[in-house]
Design an enzyme around this catalytic site. Structure first.
Site, mmCIF file in Angstrom:
data_model
loop_
_atom_site.group_PDB
_atom_site.id
_atom_site.type_symbol
_atom_site.label_atom_id
_atom_site.label_comp_id
_atom_site.label_asym_id
_atom_site.label_seq_id
_atom_site.Cartn_x
_atom_site.Cartn_y
_atom_site.Cartn_z
ATOM 1 N N GLY A 294 0.793 -1.219 0.000
ATOM 2 C CA GLY A 294 0.000 0.000 0.000
ATOM 3 C C GLY A 294 0.827 1.271 0.000
ATOM 4 N N SER A 295 0.332 2.281 0.708
ATOM 5 C CA SER A 295 0.950 3.618 0.652
ATOM 6 C C SER A 295 2.318 3.705 1.297
ATOM 7 C CB SER A 295 0.005 4.651 1.288
ATOM 8 O OG SER A 295 -1.163 4.801 0.503
ATOM 9 N N THR A 296 2.756 2.667 1.980
ATOM 10 C CA THR A 296 4.123 2.691 2.521
ATOM 11 C C THR A 296 5.151 2.690 1.399
ATOM 12 O OG1 THR A 296 4.164 0.262 2.727
ATOM 13 C CG2 THR A 296 3.454 1.524 4.660
ATOM 14 N N MET A 297 4.708 2.440 0.146
ATOM 15 C CA MET A 297 5.607 2.498 -1.012
ATOM 16 C C MET A 297 5.799 3.911 -1.548
ATOM 17 S SD MET A 297 6.868 -0.446 -1.796
ATOM 18 C CE MET A 297 7.418 -0.149 -3.485
ATOM 19 N N LYS A 298 4.957 4.838 -1.154
ATOM 20 C CA LYS A 298 5.008 6.184 -1.739
ATOM 21 C C LYS A 298 6.331 6.907 -1.489
ATOM 22 C CE LYS A 298 0.007 6.738 -1.934
ATOM 23 N NZ LYS A 298 -1.213 7.255 -1.277
#
Length: 574
Positions: A294-298
């Site tokens: 999820g958004s931890t990749m941003k």
């Protein structure tokens, strides 16, 4: 008229001679035989008698201990006894059988049936790993054919707190799961051998000769800190329970060395309660299970774009009207966030903003950068079943596939891989290898990007934990924190579930000079609160806050800012 007695028949001299000769010869023969057995062959038959009672017996070797980094025992081997029987020699009264069965925890009928079924064998275990106090009572029954053997039982002082990492051994002290299995060659000792003299009950009554002494196994120190491990386990369990979640994982790494300081999973199991072990719970989810991050990749996507030079620190993007079409698909934000700079994209966790940034990269360049963060390959922690995750070949990406990777869909990682990736931001652009044993320096560290870029992104991640970000509940009084939330719909056949989520937070502290990296993943929290900032972030704050204080790491947040936190906080920090 007087009767005349009949004369006694005379015995012939030759018959008398024959009888006397036989008697004399028999006596002489017995005397000669006795002389032969006692004098001439005495040593031979004495030795033969001894051999019938002398046996070679294995001496069990002590299995090495597993200890934490400070020397606290995590896995030890305690001396116990096995109750054995020679069915061919077994003789017991009904009363003795009843008492023996009672001490063994079974019925007399079952015990007798078991021994009878193996009547032709010379050895049979009746029960393994019996406590010495019970074994002594059995020995006192003085039952012919029943005897004790020394052995060891593996014991885990912390029980379920360390179960997923340590694993367990079988009844013969061979590693079956976890680090017990991985380090089995070093932990296993080499049994010794001795000759003993046994009595009629097959009990060893005298050691005659030591043929080979036992060689104990090697003690192994792990990188774990038992104090941190206990706290991580406790907070994770409470979080899973309070949110009625399916499970969860937590990984804590030393930001400077890549050592695993704590790692826990839910649901747990107790390796000391062998009778209730459930194989489904043995899996170390933090290392062997994968998920979409999820958004931890941003922040990783932004770092890749900065490294490639396709954006600069002052870059801004318009996310209006809150959605964007990519190919045949739509990418959406929760609301229209308008113009955002790179830090704003992270603070607001904008899918539209990160899509516009990522599509500036070439597929090959983006793929290469993600591999540099350790995705698509094992972290090299040397743990049985370690997952490598999935990062597909960039040659098969379309624009939409590339965009979704930037907000954490279309690839899979483990909790350990995700925590490891964030060491790049914690330690000046360097990706650390991961170790479960102590070390001072990581000689396998690799430079992923310039320190200036890694430090810039870390500063942006501090904003995520501010009052304006999605992770204000990850704040810790006295310390600056940097990190990123993630809320992921779980994949199901044919698409994604509408009501099943993963709640994530990955961060580091103190943000001015990170010492610890911590990843928290909660699987399927129930109810209305399922976002990473609502579920995983508070757990992060409790764990990290305690760890920083326990390790004596100095605060780096001004007291004035702490006052603001106390006034605005929701009481779930620390």
């Amino acid at each position: 008229m007087n009767e005349i007695a009949s004369p006694t028949p005379a015995v012939s001299p030759w018959r008398r001679f024959a009888v006397i000769s036989c008697i004399v010869l028999s006596f002489v023969g017995l005397s000669v035989r006795a002389f032969y057995l006692q004098v001439l062959a005495g040593d031979f038959y004495q030795e033969k008698g001894k051999r019938q009672q002398v046996r070679e017996v294995k001496i069990p070797a002590h299995r090495g201990m597993l200890l934490d980094r400070n020397g606290t025992p995590l896995a030890i081997s305690a001396p116990v006894h096995a109750v054995c029987v020679n069915p061919r020699e077994f003789q017991a009264s009904p009363g003795q059988i009843r008492q023996l069965a009672k001490y063994l925890g079974q019925s007399s009928k079952k015990l007798e049936k078991n021994i009878q079924r193996h009547r032709n064998r010379g050895f049979l275990y009746l029960k393994r790993q019996l406590a010495p106090s019970v074994a002594e009572k059995i020995d006192a029954l003085d039952i012919k054919g029943v005897f004790l053997q020394s052995e060891f039982r593996r014991y885990y002082p912390a029980g379920e707190v360390t179960a997923h990492l340590l694993g367990f051994t079988d009844i013969d002290q061979r590693g079956q799961e976890g680090l017990e299995k991985w380090f089995d060659p070093q932990l296993q000792g080499i049994p010794g051998l001795k000759r003993v003299l046994r009595d009629r009950r097959a009990r060893a009554i005298e050691d005659i000769d030591l043929i080979r002494p036992p060689r104990p196994g090697k003690d192994i120190h792990l990188s774990l800190d038992a104090r941190l491990q206990y706290w991580v386990y406790r907070v994770l369990k409470q979080t899973v329970k309070s949110h009625h979640a399916k499970g969860g994982s937590v990984v804590m790494l030393d930001a400077r060395t890549g050592e695993v300081l704590a790692l826990a999973n839910q649901p747990e199991f107790n390796p000391n309660a062998r009778g209730s072990l459930r194989p489904a719970r043995f899996r170390n989810r933090a290392i062997v299970d994968v998920f979409e991050p999820g958004s931890t990749m941003k922040p990783i996507a932004i770092a890749c774009a900065l490294k490639a030079g396709v954006v600069r620190p002052g870059f801004r993007v318009d996310t209006s009207p809150g959605h964007i079409r990519v190919g045949r698909h739509w990418v959406r934000d929760h609301k229209n966030e308008g113009p955002l700079d790179l830090a704003g994209i992270l603070h607001k966790s904008s899918n539209v903003g990160i899509t516009k940034v990522t599509l500036r990269l070439t597929p090959k360049g983006f793929s290469s950068c993600l591999q540099g963060f350790g995705f698509g390959r094992m972290a090299g922690v040397d743990f049985p079943g370690e997952a490598k995750g999935v990062l597909t070949d960039y040659r098969g990406w379309g624009q939409f596939e590339q965009a979704t990777l930037a907000f954490g869909y279309g690839l899979s990682v483990s909790a350990l891989q995700l925590a490891r990736a964030y060491t790049v931001f914690a330690d000046r652009g360097r990706l650390h290898s991961v170790s479960l044993t102590p070390r001072v320096v990581d000689d396998k560290v690799s430079a992923v990007m310039p320190a200036t870029i890694a430090n810039l992104v870390r500063t942006m991640l501090e904003g995520v934990v501010s009052e304006a970000g999605t992770a204000r509940r990850a704040q810790i009084p006295g310390y600056r924190v940097a990190g990123k939330t993630g809320t992921v719909r779980k994949a199901i056949p044919g698409g994604y579930a509408k009501d099943r989520y993963l709640s994530l937070f990955v961060g580091m502290a103190p943000a001015s000079a990170p010492r610890l990296v911590l990843a928290v993943i909660i699987d399927e929290p129930q109810g209305k609160r399922y976002y990473g900032g609502e579920v995983a972030a508070p757990a992060f704050a409790r764990i990290m806050g305690a760890a920083l204080r326990l390790m004596g790491i100095a605060p780096d947040r001004p007291a004035a800012e702490d006052t603001i936190l106390v006034r605005r906080g929701d009481g779930e920090m620390g």
